[in-house]
Design an enzyme around this catalytic site. Structure first.
Site, PDB file in Angstrom:
ATOM      1  N   ASP A 159       0.870  -1.182   0.000  1.00 50.52           N
ATOM      2  CA  ASP A 159       0.000   0.000   0.000  1.00 50.52           C
ATOM      3  C   ASP A 159       0.904   1.228   0.000  1.00 50.52           C
ATOM      4  O   ASP A 159       2.082   1.159   0.340  1.00 50.52           O
ATOM      5  CB  ASP A 159      -0.944  -0.016   1.210  1.00 50.52           C
ATOM      6  CG  ASP A 159      -2.130   0.941   1.005  1.00 50.52           C
ATOM      7  OD1 ASP A 159      -2.151   1.663  -0.022  1.00 50.52           O
ATOM      8  OD2 ASP A 159      -3.036   0.975   1.854  1.00 50.52           O
TER       9      ASP A 159
HETATM   10  C1  BGC Z   1      -4.974   3.345   0.289  1.00 51.23           C
HETATM   11  C2  BGC Z   1      -5.204   2.223  -0.688  1.00 51.23           C
HETATM   12  C3  BGC Z   1      -5.144   2.741  -2.107  1.00 51.23           C
HETATM   13  C4  BGC Z   1      -3.825   3.438  -2.315  1.00 51.23           C
HETATM   14  C5  BGC Z   1      -3.616   3.947  -3.724  1.00 51.23           C
HETATM   15  C6  BGC Z   1      -3.755   4.186  -0.063  1.00 51.23           C
HETATM   16  O1  BGC Z   1      -3.699   5.344   0.696  1.00 51.23           O
HETATM   17  O2  BGC Z   1      -4.809   2.811   1.583  1.00 51.23           O
HETATM   18  O3  BGC Z   1      -6.426   1.608  -0.428  1.00 51.23           O
HETATM   19  O4  BGC Z   1      -5.315   1.684  -3.001  1.00 51.23           O
HETATM   20  O5  BGC Z   1      -3.739   4.534  -1.428  1.00 51.23           O
HETATM   21  O6  BGC Z   1      -4.378   5.041  -4.017  1.00 51.23           O
END
Ligand code: BGC
Length: 759
Positions: free
Chosen positions: A300
């Site tokens: 993530d």
């Molecule tokens: C979130 C994810 C997301 C990623 C990309 C992160 O802050 O936790 O769920 O897929 O950003 O945008």
């Protein structure tokens, strides 16, 4: 296939070496070609080019300004163009658009040395241009097929906009309503999460295999237990037993992978002292060795870098090493893999075999997506224009919206409203609002097509002159003169529809709350309007279960409408004016008080179970202020008219170890109109080697009941449905007595029992 036999089959495959890597769902002949192609590339790649394939950065070319993650700094297009040419970035995320996608892909496949296509990923959480209900709302439909259809439509809109991978579904089981991201998932129950995870994966990836130009690669997230953060505060620490991890938080991931999901996203949180994105136990021992997952793991957003803040890595180099060795294959946004893999390998801190393994997983996935044959998939602007935001998708959004609405109470049959001859005052910050119909996590929704409640009501009413709309208050603060105006409108109306709740910004990432209440300014508005004596229908807009108080709780009718997406106003009007009977059921319990969180219906009995029928019973598991029950339980939802349950019956009082029994209940629609009823099967294991929940949902079925008709609903019960995980990670169950309920919600009535006999 049962979980256990599936597991042993997968273990056997691993033992045979089949688990090393196979790109998901590629025809055999192709697979062989792709392997050769990928191995040939790996043999020719420099270490920098390998690191580049494991590097994922925000797309600086196709971001829209309002959509940029504030943490991004947006990236420099010139720098990233150069990196693509040099093979130092192989993947971009959250940029969309067919034509621009073609231009960017061209740089990779024409100007880089090895011509490896880029992978484009995006967060298409509940719609793209057409916005569907937030996932928590849609979970209320208890309808996997509906979730598959909306996921397919959303994926299709993404696929024709040059996206290849979707960072969805979010399959974190949400048992603490303070945590803001519950809105992205399927609520508090394990089984509902499992079924919707599988359905959404099938929708995202489609039925024709990943190479199909309209398929997206699904990415269940966030692995794992991200929702179990202490205090419900996003990013916080998680501690839990192996039995709970296995029994509650892992099953939806397992279901998503069984449905064919080709990638997984590792989570931000630490679990029992080890950050998920640095956890060899989670990412390798469970995901690879036990489950034989063959796709790639993406971290993530900078979670591999956050190993430093966790106090688990010394610096960026150390963080890259730990994450990679734990099992992260692709690093999101931090750039650490690009910066440090060459040096880590040169100095012997990471074996080249591990880098090659990660590269192989990424390249095999690109191959499975057909990108080597057609790097320009999804870059046809004509298809993009025809498909994105189509009428058909908006019709589906309206249908999904109305099926996601939950009617909590309806005293004296106040609902449905009359489409003529009734003066309606639509009061509250969400009456004519369009800014909060999409809800959180929509980046590309078409804002010009948002339907407010007011617009939906006007379209449904014979005489729109019967409608008065007054804002009354802001979402989180009072509006000068607002209450006086609202009171006047209420006094002149036959009925008030009070559109109150949370704004889209009050749930989602980093939006944890301490008190899950309607904001004070709106509560004051509700009290003033109620004091007029005009009957009130509360229509809640919300991204979580709420604690309802005072005039909101006591309103004659209460409707949960969540965030329903593009067609919200029409969906709500469809139900409120009675064109459709409400059929949604709560995927999360509405507690009496915020302080009960975390709460889920399937909590343990404890050694001192409280009697919910007694107002005060000292020295039992309850609070001074309230019993530990729900105001509105998981599974609850009314319709127009009453459905009656008869006595449940069993085909046999005993269940043999390898046998099945059938358990049935007659349900009668006493109303004069057809309704849809969701019949739920709960179990309780009276005595087990680990303490068990008071109730666990084991199956559910939606049935259409014509007016005045009775239907008998039958479930088949097997031993596997009674199993639970022990602390060694094994599924187990002991012979003994099980209570069963066939019920309209988790607040069950009369039980019957079945005895599981030994072998
Ligand atoms: C979130 C994810 C997301 C990623 C990309 C992160 O802050 O936790 O769920 O897929 O950003 O945008």
């Amino acid at each position: 296939m049962s979980r256990r036999s599936a597991l042993s089959r997968l273990s056997a495959l691993v033992a045979l070496g089949a688990g090393v890597f196979t790109a998901p769902r590629v025809a055999h002949a192709k697979q062989v070609d792709h392997r050769a192609l990928v191995e040939d590339l790996i043999a020719r790649m420099t270490i920098e080019e390998k690191a580049g394939q494991l590097n994922l950065l925000g797309d600086p070319f196709r971001f829209r300004p309002q959509n940029v993650n504030p943490l991004d700094g947006q990236g420099d297009p010139a720098r990233i163009t150069q990196m693509i040419r040099e093979g130092k970035v192989g993947n971009l995320f959250n940029g969309v658009g067919a034509e621009a996608g073609r231009r960017i892909q061209r740089i990779a496949v024409e100007e880089s040395r090895l011509k490896i296509p880029l992978l484009f990923a995006a967060d298409i959480i509940h719609g793209f241009s057409t916005v569907f209900p937030v996932p928590l709302a849609e979970a209320s439909a208890f309808d996997p097929e509906l979730s598959r259809r909306t996921a397919r439509a959303a994926a299709l809109e993404g696929a024709v906009s040059a996206v290849h991978q979707n960072y969805a579904p979010m399959v974190d089981v949400g048992r603490d309503q303070r945590w803001g991201r519950g809105v992205e998932g399927a609520g508090e129950d394990v089984l509902l999460n499992e079924r919707l995870a599988a359905a959404r994966v099938r929708g995202i990836q489609g039925e024709k295999g990943l190479a199909d130009r309209d398929a997206l690669l699904a990415t269940p997230k966030h692995f794992v237990a991200y929702s179990a953060v202490q205090g419900g505060m996003d990013y916080n620490t998680v501690e839990m037993s192996e039995a709970t991890l296995r029994g509650v938080f892992l099953p939806p991931f397992w279901a998503a992978l069984q449905a064919g999901a080709g990638s997984v996203m590792s989570a931000f949180n630490d679990l029992n002292g080890v950050p998920s994105s640095g956890s060899h136990h989670l990412l390798t021992e469970i995901l690879r060795d036990e489950w034989a997952f063959t796709g790639f793991v993406v971290s993530d957003y900078t979670s591999e870098k956050e190993l430093i803040a966790h106090g688990f890595a010394e610096d960026g180099r150390d963080a890259a090493r730990i994450a990679l060795m734990a099992g992260v294959d692709m690093g999101m946004q931090s750039g650490l893999f690009m910066d440090y893999i060459p040096d880590l390998v040169a100095r012997g801190d990471v074996p080249i075999a591990r880098v090659d393994q990660a590269v192989r997983r990424v390249l095999m996935t690109k191959a499975a997506l057909g990108l080597f044959e057609n790097p320009y998939r999804g870059t046809d602007p004509v298809r993009e224009r025809a498909i994105v935001g189509s009428r058909e998708h908006h019709d589906l959004a309206r249908e999904a919206g109305r099926k996601s609405i939950v009617l909590l109470k309806n005293e004296g049959g106040l609902l449905p409203l009359k489409s003529q001859g009734q003066k309606i005052a639509l009061i509250g910050p969400f009456g004519s609002d369009v800014d909060n119909v999409f809800g959180p996590w929509t980046i590309w929704g078409d804002e010009s097509r948002r339907v407010s409640l007011e617009a939906g009501f006007r379209a449904a009413m014979q005489n729109p002159g019967d409608l008065t709309v007054v804002r009354g208050s802001d979402v989180e603060g009072p509006l000068f003169g607002g209450i006086a105006q609202a009171v006047q409108a209420a006094q002149q109306a036959d009925v008030v529809v009070l559109a109150i709740g949370e704004s889209a910004k009050m749930s989602g990432e980093a939006q944890s709350r301490t008190d899950i209440v309607v904001p004070a300014a709106q509560q004051a508005l509700a009290e003033a309007v109620a004091a007029t004596g005009t009957p009130v229908v509360v229509v809640l807009r919300n991204g979580r279960a709420l604690e309802l108080e005072g005039a909101v709780k006591d309103a004659r009718a209460v409707v949960v409408s969540w965030f329903l997406g593009s067609q919200m106003g029409h969906s709500v009007a469809d139900v409120l004016f009675g064109a459709h009977s409400p059929s949604g059921r709560l995927p999360v319990s509405f507690p009496h008080r915020s302080g009960q969180q975390p709460f889920s219906y399937d909590h343990k009995t404890t050694g001192r179970p409280a009697n919910p029928n007694l107002a005060v019973e000292e020295y039992t598991a309850r609070y001074r202020e309230t019993t530990n029950t729900a105001l509105y339980p998981f599974g609850h939802g009314l319709t127009y008219g009453e459905v009656r349950y008869g006595a449940a019956t069993l085909s046999s009082p005993t269940l043999g170890w390898n046998d099945e029994v059938r358990v049935s209940v007659p349900v009668t629609n006493t109303a004069a109109r057809p309704v849809v009823e969701t019949v739920q099967l709960y179990i309780h294991d009276r005595v087990a080697s680990l303490t068990q929940p008071g109730q666990r949902l084991r199956d559910f079925r939606k049935v259409e009941l014509p007016a005045g008709q009775t239907r008998t609903v039958t479930f088949t019960l097997k031993r596997s449905m009674l199993e639970f995980f022990d602390n060694g990670g094994a599924a187990t169950v002991q012979p003994g007595v099980f209570d069963l309920w066939l019920a309209p919600s988790a607040q069950t009535g009369q039980s019957i029992s079945v005895t599981l006999t030994g072998l």
